[in-house]
Design an enzyme around this catalytic site. Structure first.
Site, short mmCIF file in Angstrom:
data_model
loop_
_atom_site.label_atom_id
_atom_site.label_comp_id
_atom_site.label_asym_id
_atom_site.label_seq_id
_atom_site.Cartn_x
_atom_site.Cartn_y
_atom_site.Cartn_z
N ARG A 64 6.02 3.60 1.90
CA ARG A 64 5.33 4.91 1.94
C ARG A 64 6.25 6.06 1.56
O ARG A 64 6.06 7.19 2.00
CB ARG A 64 4.72 5.17 3.33
CG ARG A 64 3.76 4.09 3.78
CD ARG A 64 3.10 4.47 5.08
NE ARG A 64 2.30 3.38 5.64
CZ ARG A 64 1.03 3.12 5.34
NH1 ARG A 64 0.41 3.86 4.45
NH2 ARG A 64 0.39 2.13 5.92
N GLY A 65 7.28 5.76 0.77
CA GLY A 65 8.18 6.84 0.32
C GLY A 65 9.50 6.87 1.07
O GLY A 65 10.42 7.57 0.65
N SER B 108 2.22 -0.44 0.17
CA SER B 108 3.40 0.31 0.65
C SER B 108 4.70 -0.42 0.36
O SER B 108 5.56 -0.54 1.25
CB SER B 108 3.26 0.64 2.14
OG SER B 108 2.10 1.41 2.38
N PRO B 109 4.90 -0.91 -0.88
CA PRO B 109 6.14 -1.63 -1.19
C PRO B 109 7.36 -0.71 -1.21
O PRO B 109 8.49 -1.20 -1.16
CB PRO B 109 5.86 -2.20 -2.60
CG PRO B 109 4.85 -1.28 -3.19
CD PRO B 109 3.98 -0.84 -2.04
N HIS C 272 -11.22 -5.13 4.49
CA HIS C 272 -10.10 -4.20 4.70
C HIS C 272 -9.37 -4.49 6.01
O HIS C 272 -8.15 -4.43 6.08
CB HIS C 272 -10.64 -2.76 4.68
CG HIS C 272 -9.64 -1.74 4.28
ND1 HIS C 272 -9.99 -0.50 3.82
CD2 HIS C 272 -8.29 -1.74 4.27
CE1 HIS C 272 -8.90 0.20 3.54
NE2 HIS C 272 -7.86 -0.54 3.81
N TYR D 199 -11.32 5.59 1.39
CA TYR D 199 -10.32 6.55 0.92
C TYR D 199 -11.03 7.83 0.47
O TYR D 199 -11.69 7.86 -0.58
CB TYR D 199 -9.49 6.00 -0.24
CG TYR D 199 -8.67 4.76 0.06
CD1 TYR D 199 -8.33 4.40 1.37
CD2 TYR D 199 -8.20 3.96 -0.97
CE1 TYR D 199 -7.56 3.27 1.62
CE2 TYR D 199 -7.43 2.84 -0.73
CZ TYR D 199 -7.12 2.49 0.57
OH TYR D 199 -6.37 1.37 0.82
P1 ATR Z 1 1.41 3.29 -0.61
O1 ATR Z 1 1.20 1.90 -1.12
O2 ATR Z 1 0.94 3.45 0.80
O3 ATR Z 1 0.91 4.34 -1.54
P2 ATR Z 1 4.22 3.21 -1.40
O4 ATR Z 1 3.79 2.73 -2.71
O5 ATR Z 1 5.18 2.37 -0.62
O6 ATR Z 1 2.98 3.50 -0.45
O7 ATR Z 1 4.89 4.64 -1.48
C1 ATR Z 1 4.21 5.76 -1.96
C2 ATR Z 1 5.19 6.89 -1.93
O8 ATR Z 1 6.28 6.60 -2.81
C3 ATR Z 1 4.61 8.22 -2.39
O9 ATR Z 1 5.19 9.22 -1.57
C4 ATR Z 1 5.12 8.34 -3.82
O10 ATR Z 1 5.32 9.70 -4.14
P3 ATR Z 1 4.77 10.37 -5.52
O11 ATR Z 1 3.29 10.48 -5.36
O12 ATR Z 1 5.46 11.67 -5.52
O13 ATR Z 1 5.18 9.47 -6.63
C5 ATR Z 1 6.43 7.61 -3.77
N1 ATR Z 1 6.78 6.98 -5.04
C6 ATR Z 1 6.06 6.08 -5.73
N2 ATR Z 1 6.72 5.68 -6.84
C7 ATR Z 1 7.89 6.35 -6.84
C8 ATR Z 1 9.01 6.39 -7.73
N3 ATR Z 1 9.07 5.63 -8.83
N4 ATR Z 1 10.04 7.23 -7.43
C9 ATR Z 1 10.00 7.99 -6.32
N5 ATR Z 1 8.99 8.00 -5.45
C10 ATR Z 1 7.93 7.18 -5.70
#
Ligand code: ATR
Length: 330
Positions: free
Chosen positions: A212-213, A208-209, A129, A61
């Site tokens: 990914r947004g 990514s729960p 990974h 990362y």
């Molecule tokens: P990953 O595990 O790949 O990081 P994720 O957790 O499924 O993916 O989703 C991450 C995304 O959700 C990011 O775009 C994050 O945006 P911010 O950095 O702006 O928070 C968004 N996200 C995480 N928690 C959130 C929440 N409580 N409300 C709205 N968006 C959220």
């Protein structure tokens, strides 16, 4: 908030983790221009202050940046944290192109490099990974087992592995975690992997729960520094269709008085006691909201309403590009 979170045991280890972790990847790259290091450190320390002790990073990362950021943030508080990092994806900094290595000498070298960047004597949870098709998994795990005997790592994990690989790996040395993508819109682990990990005492760590947004308010754009803009399920009609599913789920969240992101986290947590999601966020407000999600209880009626939406609608587009899909379920 911290007082309300009951710690869980990480898989087949004696490590105690909060029921939700923090995915740190987006603090370095992949999700658009990252926030400043100062803001990243503040976010990590805020998580720790609120009782979140499970931090997820990887050597690749930001080409090591993410591990260094974690070291900088934790500084004198390293002992309070459970650090999970990963090796195996070999890429040039800034490039998406990659190769995979699980060769014993590469495992050892990677571990030493991560220890140096993390400024620590031990990694709490060390993950493969991606599985290397050209190196028998037994050889990779044997080397990790030696690192464990030497006190360099405390627990072994694997990511995006198939059921057969998990069984073979676990037979060499008990695994403590499987980290794979899992959310209401990515349900691949349900066919076999959830039961398998549960049966073997392995923690299942969904990345990514929040899809990914997609299960919050992120929208695709032209931004090339955000790799979500390359993923099939965020393209054109596929995205529009998937967004409709998210909107239907958002109405359930609204009825419950929570956000869709919170519903998404509560839903993965409801799928098993051994599940510990690691949502990624760059915002303290969202981090707090994600911690609150551990208090959202879904009734059988809620779960049925969600299931009705999910079974009536098929998610369009793969979760990775064709190249990325070649690296999962190995
Ligand atoms: P990953 O595990 O790949 O990081 P994720 O957790 O499924 O993916 O989703 C991450 C995304 O959700 C990011 O775009 C994050 O945006 P911010 O950095 O702006 O928070 C968004 N996200 C995480 N928690 C959130 C929440 N409580 N409300 C709205 N968006 C959220």
């Amino acid at each position: 908030m911290s007082g309300r979170m009951t710690l869980k045991t990480l898989g087949n280890s004696d490590i105690k983790i909060s029921p939700i972790g923090l995915g740190c990847m987006g603090l370095s790259e992949f999700y658009g221009q990252p926030i400043s290091e100062k803001q990243g450190c503040e976010l990590i320390l805020h998580a720790l202050d609120q009782g979140v002790n499970f931090f997820d990073t990887a050597d690749m990362y930001g080409g090591g940046h993410n591990e260094k950021l974690l070291a900088k943030a934790l500084n004198t508080r390293r002992e309070e944290a459970v650090i999970a990092t990963k090796f195996g994806i070999v890429r040039e900094n800034g490039e998406y192109a990659r190769t995979i290595s699980g060769k014993p000498e590469y495992v050892r070298k990677s571990c030493h490099e991560s220890l140096r960047r993390l400024e620590t004597d031990y990694i709490d949870l060390y993950y493969i990974h991606r599985v290397d098709k050209n190196t028998p998994i037994e050889e990779t795990i044997s080397e990790m087992s030696r690192l464990m005997e030497e006190g360099k790592i405390r627990a072994i994990g694997i990511s995006e592995a198939s059921a057969e690989t998990i069984r073979r790996a676990h037979a060499v040395h008990p695994l403590s975690a499987l980290q794979s993508e899992y959310s209401m819109l990515t349900r691949d682990p349900e066919t076999e992997i959830l039961d398998l990990t549960n049966g073997l005492g392995i923690s299942f760590v969904p990345y990514s729960p929040i899809c990914r947004g997609l299960l919050s308010n992120w929208k695709p754009s032209e931004d090339k520094s955000d790799f979500r803009n390359m993923l099939p399920r965020f393209q054109g009609e596929a995205y529009d269709s998937n967004k409709t599913i998210a909107d239907s789920l958002a109405r359930i969240a609204e009825d419950k008085g929570c956000t869709l992101a919170q519903l998404s986290l509560a839903w993965v947590c409801a799928q098993g006691e051994n599940i510990v999601p690691i949502p990624g966020t760059t915002k303290i407000k969202n981090l707090d909201s994600n911690i609150e999600a551990t208090q959202v209880n879904l009734s059988n009626d809620d779960l049925t309403a969600i299931e009705t939406i999910l079974t009536a609608n098929t998610v369009q587009g793969n979760r990775y590009t064709d190249e990325g899909m070649k690296g999962v379920n190995i």
